[in-house]
Design a protein around this motif. Structure first.
Motif, mmCIF file in Angstrom:
data_model
loop_
_atom_site.group_PDB
_atom_site.id
_atom_site.type_symbol
_atom_site.label_atom_id
_atom_site.label_comp_id
_atom_site.label_asym_id
_atom_site.label_seq_id
_atom_site.Cartn_x
_atom_site.Cartn_y
_atom_site.Cartn_z
ATOM 1 N N GLU A 157 35.069 48.672 25.605
ATOM 2 C CA GLU A 157 35.836 47.735 26.419
ATOM 3 C C GLU A 157 34.959 46.875 27.322
ATOM 4 N N LEU A 158 33.645 46.977 27.166
ATOM 5 C CA LEU A 158 32.727 46.191 27.981
ATOM 6 C C LEU A 158 31.852 45.332 27.077
ATOM 7 N N ARG A 159 31.790 44.033 27.400
ATOM 8 C CA ARG A 159 30.899 43.151 26.655
ATOM 9 C C ARG A 159 29.561 42.967 27.353
ATOM 10 N N ALA A 205 29.107 55.581 41.835
ATOM 11 C CA ALA A 205 29.057 54.909 40.533
ATOM 12 C C ALA A 205 29.923 53.656 40.513
ATOM 13 N N ALA A 206 31.151 53.743 40.999
ATOM 14 C CA ALA A 206 32.055 52.587 40.951
ATOM 15 C C ALA A 206 31.576 51.432 41.827
ATOM 16 N N PRO A 207 31.274 51.646 43.112
ATOM 17 C CA PRO A 207 30.825 50.502 43.930
ATOM 18 C C PRO A 207 29.486 49.923 43.506
ATOM 19 N N VAL A 208 28.624 50.724 42.877
ATOM 20 C CA VAL A 208 27.306 50.223 42.488
ATOM 21 C C VAL A 208 27.329 49.563 41.113
ATOM 22 N N LEU A 209 28.161 50.034 40.208
ATOM 23 C CA LEU A 209 28.119 49.550 38.828
ATOM 24 C C LEU A 209 29.200 48.531 38.487
ATOM 25 N N ALA A 210 30.389 48.655 39.062
ATOM 26 C CA ALA A 210 31.550 47.915 38.559
ATOM 27 C C ALA A 210 31.366 46.404 38.614
ATOM 28 N N HIS A 211 30.764 45.876 39.682
ATOM 29 C CA HIS A 211 30.675 44.423 39.807
ATOM 30 C C HIS A 211 29.684 43.803 38.830
ATOM 31 N N GLN A 243 40.847 42.890 29.329
ATOM 32 C CA GLN A 243 41.491 42.099 30.368
ATOM 33 C C GLN A 243 42.972 41.892 30.064
ATOM 34 N N LEU A 244 43.300 41.697 28.787
ATOM 35 C CA LEU A 244 44.706 41.570 28.418
ATOM 36 C C LEU A 244 45.473 42.855 28.707
ATOM 37 N N ASN A 245 44.790 43.970 28.568
ATOM 38 C CA ASN A 245 45.404 45.266 28.869
ATOM 39 C C ASN A 245 45.351 45.604 30.353
ATOM 40 N N GLU A 267 36.333 48.908 37.455
ATOM 41 C CA GLU A 267 36.354 50.146 38.239
ATOM 42 C C GLU A 267 37.014 51.279 37.462
ATOM 43 N N GLN A 268 38.114 50.985 36.781
ATOM 44 C CA GLN A 268 38.782 52.015 35.989
ATOM 45 C C GLN A 268 37.876 52.530 34.876
#
Length: 357
Positions: A264-266, A302-308, A317-319, A324-325
């Motif tokens: 789910e990540l490009r 992990a979330a605050p450091v990686l997500a952005h 995105q359509l889903n 963060e999720q």
């Protein structure tokens, strides 16, 4: 005195602030007291958000830069100012607008007719803490003026390199890209921010306290420095001594690598993200009173450091799937190191860590 200049002027570099808060910390207790003073000072301004204040302090001690993203009016600039004013060091604020030029940030060379030579006039980036307000309202060309400064802590102009003061931190605020008149930050720019945080709306109880305490005047009016720049440098040195076991380092690499192969990540996280995550984990461990990092420190950041840094696919995105999720799911899926593995703490190591914050 504290050098606090909220104008993005082209004047000379700010003078180094004179010590007035306390003597240079030399013991573990001094380091603890310094960190606690800064934490309490910022938390007194930002009501009901202790975890946000802790993350901001973690990024500062990990020698990173902080991106604060949220809707208008929730205290983004207030958090940046509170952190800056709590430290007796040079501070500059840059108000990013569509007509802001790169030279307003880095500086410009002006011809001196008397000396018959060009003289460099430093820009607003020549400060220990730089507040970039609404950074995504400037053009990508202007935003890119921060790239060298944030990564290499220097500015190159006309073939000459100028070092930036230490400690050096950029605290930038931005509105969501859906807001009118904003430009998305380039991927290279986002990757240079160690962490991104969203403040969110306060709870009803915290908002009521805000009215009681801050209803008459701005909480920044009475905010005074509680730590000096050289004390922050001592804290940074203490964080550098935090031990990270081989299993924790490998776990950090596995987490970041999982983002690069996720369907789910490009765009996954970069090797710079791995370094940032490890440094932030060391700072978090020190603030929790440990002289060694644990997988828990890596997981919590992990979330605050990686997500952005991540770009979800069009289908994700359509889903309505957010970065963060996806990061939280990766944290749940990647195996955690075995607790029976070799001790996290290096034998005989007793660095000057911070305790009990």
């Amino acid at each position: 005195m504290t050098a606090y200049d909220e104008r993005a002027s082209l004047g000379g570099p700010p003078a180094r602030a004179e010590p007035r808060v306390g003597e240079e910390p030399s013991s573990r207790g001094d380091l603890t007291a310094t960190a606690e003073r800064v934490h309490r000072s910022v938390e007194g301004v930002i009501e009901g958000k202790p975890e946000i204040v802790r993350l901001a302090l973690t990024v500062l001690l990990a020698e990173g830069h902080l991106l604060i993203e949220d809707v208008p009016g929730v205290g983004k600039t207030m958090l940046a100012k509170a952190l800056a004013r709590s430290i007796d060091c040079s501070v500059r604020r840059i108000q990013f607008t569509p007509d802001l030029l790169p030279s307003d940030i880095t500086g410009v060379s002006i011809f001196d007719q008397q000396q018959r030579d060009f003289e460099f006039k430093p820009g607003a980036i020549f400060s220990q803490i730089v507040i970039g307000d609404e950074i995504n309202r400037a053009s990508p060309k202007t935003q890119s003026a921060l790239l060298e400064s944030m990564e290499e802590r220097q500015v190159t102009m006309d073939g000459q390199t100028y070092e930036l003061p230490s400690p050096f931190m950029v605290v930038a605020t931005q509105n969501p890209v859906e807001m009118e008149g904003t430009y998305p930050l380039p991927e290279a720019q986002r990757d240079r921010f160690m962490a991104r945080v969203s403040i969110g709306y306060p709870s009803p109880a915290a908002e009521l306290r805000m009215l009681d305490v801050h209803g008459g005047a701005s909480p920044l009016d009475d905010l005074q420095p509680v730590a000096h720049a050289h004390e922050i440098l001592k804290l940074i040195e203490a964080v550098r001594t935090v031990h990270v076991a081989e299993t924790v380092r490998r776990y950090t690499v596995d987490l970041v690598a999982a983002t690069r192969s996720h369907p789910e990540l490009r765009l996954g996280a970069s090797p710079r993200a791995t370094l940032h995550l490890l440094r932030a984990a060391k700072a978090s461990a020190a603030l929790l009173g440990r002289e060694y990092a644990l997988p828990d420190d890596v997981q919590s950041l992990a979330a605050p450091v990686l997500a952005h840094r991540l770009l979800p696919t069009a289908q994700a995105q359509l889903n309505r799937r957010t970065a963060e999720q996806i990061v939280r799911e990766i944290v749940q899926r990647v195996p955690v190191p075995d607790p029976s593995a070799p001790a996290w703490r290096m034998p005989g190591q007793q660095p000057p860590c911070l305790r009990g914050l």
